[in-house]
Design a protein around this motif. Structure first.
Motif, PDB file in Angstrom:
ATOM      1  N   ARG A  87     -38.428  91.468  -0.019  1.00  0.00           N
ATOM      2  CA  ARG A  87     -37.076  91.296   0.503  1.00  0.00           C
ATOM      3  C   ARG A  87     -36.502  89.920   0.205  1.00  0.00           C
ATOM      4  NH1 ARG A  87     -35.135  89.517   5.549  1.00  0.00           N
ATOM      5  NH2 ARG A  87     -32.968  90.159   5.881  1.00  0.00           N
ATOM      6  N   MET A  88     -37.286  88.863   0.416  1.00  0.00           N
ATOM      7  CA  MET A  88     -36.792  87.501   0.287  1.00  0.00           C
ATOM      8  C   MET A  88     -37.752  86.682  -0.574  1.00  0.00           C
ATOM      9  SD  MET A  88     -34.060  87.581   2.270  1.00  0.00           S
ATOM     10  CE  MET A  88     -33.652  85.907   2.747  1.00  0.00           C
ATOM     11  N   ALA A  89     -37.248  85.531  -1.061  1.00  0.00           N
ATOM     12  CA  ALA A  89     -38.100  84.646  -1.855  1.00  0.00           C
ATOM     13  C   ALA A  89     -39.284  84.143  -1.041  1.00  0.00           C
ATOM     14  CB  ALA A  89     -37.287  83.470  -2.379  1.00  0.00           C
ATOM     15  N   SER A  90     -39.115  84.024   0.281  1.00  0.00           N
ATOM     16  CA  SER A  90     -40.189  83.531   1.149  1.00  0.00           C
ATOM     17  C   SER A  90     -41.201  84.611   1.493  1.00  0.00           C
ATOM     18  CB  SER A  90     -39.590  82.968   2.442  1.00  0.00           C
ATOM     19  OG  SER A  90     -38.834  83.963   3.114  1.00  0.00           O
ATOM     20  N   THR A  91     -40.916  85.874   1.138  1.00  0.00           N
ATOM     21  CA  THR A  91     -41.825  86.977   1.462  1.00  0.00           C
ATOM     22  C   THR A  91     -43.057  86.928   0.566  1.00  0.00           C
ATOM     23  OG1 THR A  91     -39.937  88.358   2.082  1.00  0.00           O
ATOM     24  CG2 THR A  91     -42.040  89.468   1.712  1.00  0.00           C
TER      25      THR A  91
END
Length: 345
Positions: A87-91
């Motif tokens: 979902r996100m770059a931090s995932t």
């Protein structure tokens, strides 16, 4: 990056335009009958087609989980969507390792290009010869497809020497690409057609993510998110020319014309027009949601702003820098492309 014919008019700095009090249907401002907005909906795991005038969803193409960036060829025949897969770059996760080819005539998934082991495919680009480029965030490699309509695998690849490479800007001829590294805090100039030329790197600030080229392709403009700065870099020497604090979190940067840029701030939920000459803010529009991405109408002074947390597209008149309409989407709209009526399918 291609200049738009009609753009934001100059004005004094600091003025705020008000938010988003519009109805969903029939509220898309200056959209022509038959215009279609193609939208990546990250958490609906789809690409959807919307009538840009009424906001009515015309259809969707379901994809594997979490598609992200997208480009469309010059004939408006195919859309190419990168499979980021998280979902996100931090995932945390391996993510996806594919490019999805969407047939815009049939509104179907035409085929999937498996590009393993190049995973977490995020940045996508296409040049003026319709050659495709896809960026592996995990492997820090920029892949090329000479004939993406038929290629079954990448036809070339170049290392970028960045870390967690996320997005890139591309010259119109495809000879230069500028790749941002989220963890290395760098921008790399790479030559997609000559991997023997070593990348040239610059550190424009902390957490550079989005960038765009000036209309003459001599200057690269970068949003350094953690530095809250807009940075101008010489596109040949990769030396920083100037930097200006703009506040907030400048997620995305777009070229409007030779004099103006459009910058999204996902902390202040604003669009700001900035001068290319000195990067100073000219006008600001406050929105009522997070402006995840913007697409520009190819012929009109209109921007389509994806409000990620509102599941909505805001339609912005760039001459007045005012919201003139909008419509609901499915979950987490992100990148979009306007297919004008004469070429919409």
């Amino acid at each position: 990056m291609v200049a738009r014919r009609t753009v934001v008019k100059a004005a004094g700095g600091g003025a705020l335009a008000s938010g988003l009090a519009v109805s969903a249907a029939g509220a898309s401002g200056t959209a022509a009958r038959g215009d279609v907005l193609l939208v990546v909906e990250k958490s609906s795991h789809a690409v959807s087609f919307y009538d840009a005038m009424s906001g009515r969803r015309l259809g969707s193409v379901q994809l594997p989980d979490y598609p992200h960036e997208m480009v469309v060829d010059s004939r408006r025949r195919y859309a190419y969507v990168g499979h980021y897969g998280v979902r996100m770059a931090s995932t945390i996760g391996e993510g996806g390792a594919a490019v999805f080819v969407v047939d815009l005539h049939e509104r179907t998934l035409s085929r999937t290009i498996d590009i393993r082991p190049y995973n977490r495919v995020h940045g996508m680009g296409i040049d003026d010869r319709d050659r495709l480029y896809a960026l592996s965030e995990e492997k820090a490699v920029l892949l090329g497809f000479d004939d993406p309509a038929t290629d079954r695998a990448p036809t070339r690849a170049v290392p970028t020497h960045g870390v967690k490479t996320h997005l890139f800007s591309l010259t119109r001829d495809g000879e230069r690409a500028y790749v941002t590294g989220l963890l290395s805090h760098t921008v790399s100039l790479v030559r997609p057609y000559d991997a023997a030329v070593p990348p040239v790197l610059v550190t424009p600030g902390q957490l550079p993510e989005s960038s765009c080229l000036s209309t003459d392709e001599k200057t690269l403009f970068v949003g350094a998110r953690r530095s809250s700065a807009l940075v101008a870099v010489d596109a040949r020497t990769m030396r920083v020319r100037r930097s200006r604090k703009v506040g907030g979190d400048p997620l995305r940067v777009y070229t409007l014309d030779e004099d103006r840029l459009l910058v999204t701030d996902i902390v202040g939920n604003t669009l700001t027009v900035c001068a290319t000459a000195d990067l100073r803010p000219l006008r600001t529009l406050r929105l009522d949601g997070i402006p995840a991405a913007v697409s520009l109408h190819p012929d009109e002074a209109v921007a389509y702003v994806s409000l990620l947390d509102r599941d909505r597209i805001a339609v912005v008149d760039l001459d007045r820098l005012a919201v003139t309409g909008g419509f609901a989407t499915r979950s987490e709209p992100d990148v979009s492309v306007l297919l004008p009526a004469a070429r919409a399918y």
